[in-house]
Design a protein around this motif. Sequence first.
Motif, PDB file in Angstrom:
ATOM      1  N   ARG A   1       9.283   9.798  -0.218  1.00 50.70           N
ATOM      2  CA  ARG A   1       8.369  10.106   0.881  1.00 50.70           C
ATOM      3  C   ARG A   1       7.560  11.365   0.566  1.00 50.70           C
ATOM      4  NH1 ARG A   1      11.456  10.920   6.156  1.00 50.70           N
ATOM      5  NH2 ARG A   1      11.646   8.660   6.057  1.00 50.70           N
ATOM      6  N   GLU A   2       8.239  12.381   0.030  1.00 53.54           N
ATOM      7  CA  GLU A   2       7.548  13.615  -0.320  1.00 53.54           C
ATOM      8  C   GLU A   2       6.505  13.370  -1.404  1.00 53.54           C
ATOM      9  OE1 GLU A   2       6.638  17.665  -0.134  1.00 53.54           O
ATOM     10  OE2 GLU A   2       7.802  16.385   1.206  1.00 53.54           O
ATOM     11  N   LYS A   3       6.826  12.469  -2.303  1.00 55.30           N
ATOM     12  CA  LYS A   3       5.913  12.163  -3.408  1.00 55.30           C
ATOM     13  C   LYS A   3       4.700  11.369  -2.947  1.00 55.30           C
ATOM     14  CE  LYS A   3       5.915   9.680  -7.859  1.00 55.30           C
ATOM     15  NZ  LYS A   3       6.777   8.894  -8.796  1.00 55.30           N
ATOM     16  N   THR A   4       4.898  10.422  -2.030  1.00 56.49           N
ATOM     17  CA  THR A   4       3.814   9.507  -1.660  1.00 56.49           C
ATOM     18  C   THR A   4       3.042   9.939  -0.415  1.00 56.49           C
ATOM     19  OG1 THR A   4       5.344   8.149  -0.340  1.00 56.49           O
ATOM     20  CG2 THR A   4       5.049   7.556  -2.670  1.00 56.49           C
ATOM     21  N   ARG A   5       3.587  10.857   0.358  1.00 49.69           N
ATOM     22  CA  ARG A   5       2.950  11.199   1.613  1.00 49.69           C
ATOM     23  C   ARG A   5       1.530  11.744   1.450  1.00 49.69           C
ATOM     24  NH1 ARG A   5       2.471  15.076   5.686  1.00 49.69           N
ATOM     25  NH2 ARG A   5       2.714  14.192   7.778  1.00 49.69           N
ATOM     26  N   PRO A   6       1.248  12.643   0.502  1.00 50.96           N
ATOM     27  CA  PRO A   6      -0.127  13.136   0.385  1.00 50.96           C
ATOM     28  C   PRO A   6      -1.144  12.015   0.147  1.00 50.96           C
ATOM     29  CG  PRO A   6       1.365  14.549  -0.835  1.00 50.96           C
ATOM     30  CD  PRO A   6       2.162  13.355  -0.415  1.00 50.96           C
TER      31      PRO A   6
ATOM     32  N   SER B   1       0.837  -1.207   0.000  1.00 49.54           N
ATOM     33  CA  SER B   1       0.000   0.000   0.000  1.00 49.54           C
ATOM     34  C   SER B   1       0.865   1.249   0.000  1.00 49.54           C
ATOM     35  CB  SER B   1      -0.921  -0.003   1.226  1.00 49.54           C
ATOM     36  OG  SER B   1      -1.809  -1.111   1.193  1.00 49.54           O
ATOM     37  N   GLY B   2       1.931   1.240   0.812  1.00 53.31           N
ATOM     38  CA  GLY B   2       2.806   2.393   0.887  1.00 53.31           C
ATOM     39  C   GLY B   2       3.494   2.702  -0.429  1.00 53.31           C
ATOM     40  N   ALA B   3       3.734   1.649  -1.237  1.00 49.54           N
ATOM     41  CA  ALA B   3       4.377   1.839  -2.543  1.00 49.54           C
ATOM     42  C   ALA B   3       3.365   2.020  -3.667  1.00 49.54           C
ATOM     43  CB  ALA B   3       5.286   0.649  -2.842  1.00 49.54           C
ATOM     44  N   ASP B   4       2.091   2.165  -3.322  1.00 57.27           N
ATOM     45  CA  ASP B   4       1.028   2.453  -4.286  1.00 57.27           C
ATOM     46  C   ASP B   4       0.739   1.300  -5.244  1.00 57.27           C
ATOM     47  OD1 ASP B   4      -1.011   3.993  -5.285  1.00 57.27           O
ATOM     48  OD2 ASP B   4       0.247   5.155  -6.639  1.00 57.27           O
ATOM     49  N   TYR B   5       0.871   0.075  -4.758  1.00 57.63           N
ATOM     50  CA  TYR B   5       0.420  -1.071  -5.541  1.00 57.63           C
ATOM     51  C   TYR B   5      -1.045  -1.386  -5.249  1.00 57.63           C
ATOM     52  CZ  TYR B   5       5.144  -2.177  -7.119  1.00 57.63           C
ATOM     53  OH  TYR B   5       6.382  -2.130  -7.732  1.00 57.63           O
ATOM     54  N   GLN B   6      -1.554  -0.837  -4.167  1.00 56.73           N
ATOM     55  CA  GLN B   6      -2.962  -1.003  -3.798  1.00 56.73           C
ATOM     56  C   GLN B   6      -3.321   0.111  -2.821  1.00 56.73           C
ATOM     57  OE1 GLN B   6      -3.041  -4.884  -1.933  1.00 56.73           O
ATOM     58  NE2 GLN B   6      -2.144  -4.162  -0.028  1.00 56.73           N
ATOM     59  N   ASP B   7      -4.606   0.271  -2.540  1.00 57.47           N
ATOM     60  CA  ASP B   7      -5.058   1.260  -1.571  1.00 57.47           C
ATOM     61  C   ASP B   7      -4.652   0.827  -0.160  1.00 57.47           C
ATOM     62  OD1 ASP B   7      -7.180   3.676  -1.545  1.00 57.47           O
ATOM     63  OD2 ASP B   7      -7.367   2.489   0.299  1.00 57.47           O
ATOM     64  N   TYR B   8      -4.620   1.782   0.758  1.00 58.20           N
ATOM     65  CA  TYR B   8      -4.294   1.468   2.150  1.00 58.20           C
ATOM     66  C   TYR B   8      -5.392   0.681   2.853  1.00 58.20           C
ATOM     67  CZ  TYR B   8       0.109   3.919   3.058  1.00 58.20           C
ATOM     68  OH  TYR B   8       1.429   4.274   3.089  1.00 58.20           O
ATOM     69  N   ALA B   9      -6.645   0.853   2.427  1.00 64.53           N
ATOM     70  CA  ALA B   9      -7.765   0.307   3.191  1.00 64.53           C
ATOM     71  C   ALA B   9      -7.663  -1.203   3.442  1.00 64.53           C
ATOM     72  CB  ALA B   9      -9.088   0.650   2.504  1.00 64.53           C
TER      73      ALA B   9
END
Length: 894
Positions: A876-881, A612-620
């Motif tokens: 981190r700056e890119k993915t944090r939002p 999720s943190g690497a944007d392969y899926q949603d956090y939920a």
Amino acid sequence: MTFRPGIALITGLLLAGSATVATAAPTTPGPVATATPLPANVPTQLPRTSAPMHYSISVTPDEKALTFTGHSTVDLTVFKPTDTIVLNARGLKISKATLVPAATGRAAIPVKITLDAKTQTVSFTATKPITPGNYRLTTDYTGTINTQANGLFALDYPDKVTGKTTRALFTQFEAPDARRFAPMYDEPSYKATFDLSAVVPADQMALGNMPIAETTDLGNGLKRVRFETSAKMSSYLLFFGLGHFERGTMPAMPGVTAGIVAPVGSGSQKDFALKSLAPLIPYYSDYFGQKYPLPKIDNIAGPGQSQFFGAMENWGAVFTFERILLDDPAITSARTRRAIYETQAHEVAHQWFGDLVTMAWWDDLWLNEGFASWMETKATEHFHPEWYPLLGRVNGREAAMGLDSFATTHPIVQHIRTVEQTNQAFDTITYQKGEAVIAMLEAYATPDVWRAGLRRYMAAHKFGNARTTQLWQAVEAAGAKGLTGIAEDFTTQPGVPLVKVTGAQCTGGKTTVTLTQSQFSQDQKDAVAAKPEHWRIPLFVSAGGAAARQVMTGNTAKVTTDGCGPVLVNSGQLGYYRTLYTPAMLAKLKAALPGMKPIDQLGLVRDQLALSGADYQDYAPALDLLAAIPQDANPVVAGQAASMYAGYYDLLSGNDAAQAKLAALASAKFEPRLAQLGFTPKKGEPLVEDSLRSTLISALGAMGDKRVAAEASRLFDSLQQDPHALDGPLKTTWLSIIARNATPRQWDELLALARGSKSAVGKATYYALLGRTTDKALAQKALDLALTSEPGATTSASIISAVSGENPDMAVNFYFDNEAKVSELIDDSARARYISRLADGSKDPAMVAKLESYAAKMSPDQAKPLNTVIGFLKQREKTRPRAVSQVTAWVDAQ
């Protein structure tokens, strides 16, 4: 060497009922008559014209002046005509050198001494060619006693009885620092035997790799101590220590004595480590099929600390910083007691994997460190399964994948050619990825075959050197067919495999799973998607029954396993890869998670949160799995879960409403468990319960739990009436909470505790706590204090590091403003990575540009740690939002 700041585990009683080992007295091979040339495939920074057989080194340290004089002889073999013999030397002033042929009646050969600081070498050049044969090179020289852990170094500390400042000397030679002690062939493949002697104060204890052979009274308060001849070993394993010490001993096995050496006044603080140390010797002797070859194994406690390492595997004379060796009931936490055991298990494993058989060159450093990390867990599981040590491998795997998924990663087997590259090789890939891959390979080979292979390897290469390929050959010869290909995929290429589950179908009580492989990446998804690395991946797939084992050799695979339950692709968490499931499969895994084994609960949650943190899926769906961990989970899993909640609480900083709701969710889940444990440790309770109490207090305290905050304040106030009110395993836990939110009055009281402590560990702990504050004015006071002489030479750097926890930008700017002074507080090996550690927590977008500007002035080798953290900060700056948005949405939906 123990690279991690703290490991974790403990030990217990003498080994009983273990497998049989040989009982003959240990023996060591004597000096060989002639050295052999270095193999052509082994790298070296020295000419291949000569090699050592034996060293005789005598030193006389001057503790007050921080200098020493030395006299050394090297018995060496010259292989082909040359006019120059080259050894390593650094920081030595060599006043005299003589080269004498071994053949009787031959005259000494005059030589010219040329030191090269850049290459860290010394050349002895003759006026005529030196013909092949054996020679003795004798040198007289002086050197420096350092105040950081490089070469021969001094540590100042408060005497445990009087409180007065006293000084002890130790050596730290890994990787390339034996050359600071004497002119040497200071590379791992140039093995030799050593005779070491020293002129020292008569009232102090001298320590070496071997027992003392002879002590001579020289008068005037001095004595000469001569140690027995060492085993054939690499130069970086040589050790010398001197100080006001006491030594506790007990038999380890026939012919071998185990000892813990510590500052005078340590008393029973040595007992826990000693009772842990002795059983490890017969256990490892049996496991590796090679009895421990020396007559003693000491573990020597050094007050102070290093920013680079925690312990070092000097053969027969392990060195460990006191904070992770001695058990002080006034301050030692459950986590630290566990660290004492694991650190010791790691260093003792090195006595075989590293000392008896040494990597041929630093490219294969992982043969030392990855295997010692893996073996420490195996030994801990053997002696203390009630601590659930195998769960720690999940954390190690996740730490490795966190680094290995960036473009700045490197393979386990590295290309090392410079001193700075060697220093940088001691990292998470070498240690934690090494351990994770070994665990996977053991599971593939089966434990019995794996051990048989290791025994073959040890027998074939004892007292010598080896390369990684020779290990694979030994394990394959023991019966692990096909292991070499798998092992080479995971050790010679970087990165993390990604296994995608594209379908699962159950028929007749069996489930067939369809899988494809790709590569997991944080910062180069498009590149790896277009051209991923390829691995032969051992799969361990379960669906309610026993796990099916199969190697994925192509881009796709079908695996059939018993059962029709939820599919778990990395069952047992034995594989080094990430698994991406479909949403429907994750929903089934969520429902099944409470009934899973603890290692699968923890491994599945950590894996999915990383995806999720690497944007392969949603956090939920990943956070749903975290929430599904039951209240009565295994204590290690429960502690990890609480820490993860605290991490996401920190992520939501600035959104008070979301933080409050997340804190309420955490309190609802974990406060009942903490209430059950209570705030006060119970006599005789399991160590993991004691550790869980500390973790829950810390996690809930970080999320603003009012009960925890009130208890912390109450306990701290009680110190005014009773300075021992907080003594016990929770002392640093409560003080950390106070320090983080300290008022000026409380900060001053912590400073007073630091100044008044007679304990080296306690004093260093209090000083570091001063930097933990969130208050910027108090953090600045801590930084200013770090540049004074008050905290001590090895403590000041930890204060600055502590400030970086809550105020990373302040810490980094302070480093830039005071670089020359701060550099003096850090041992050479850690300087390049120290600044990167300070910057790791920064959330300031401007920090990247600052670090890039700084890195541009450095050599590529020195800049490597900085480039790594720059990549982290950019990502981190890119993915944090996105992370904040999705986590907030999940919290709102609960």
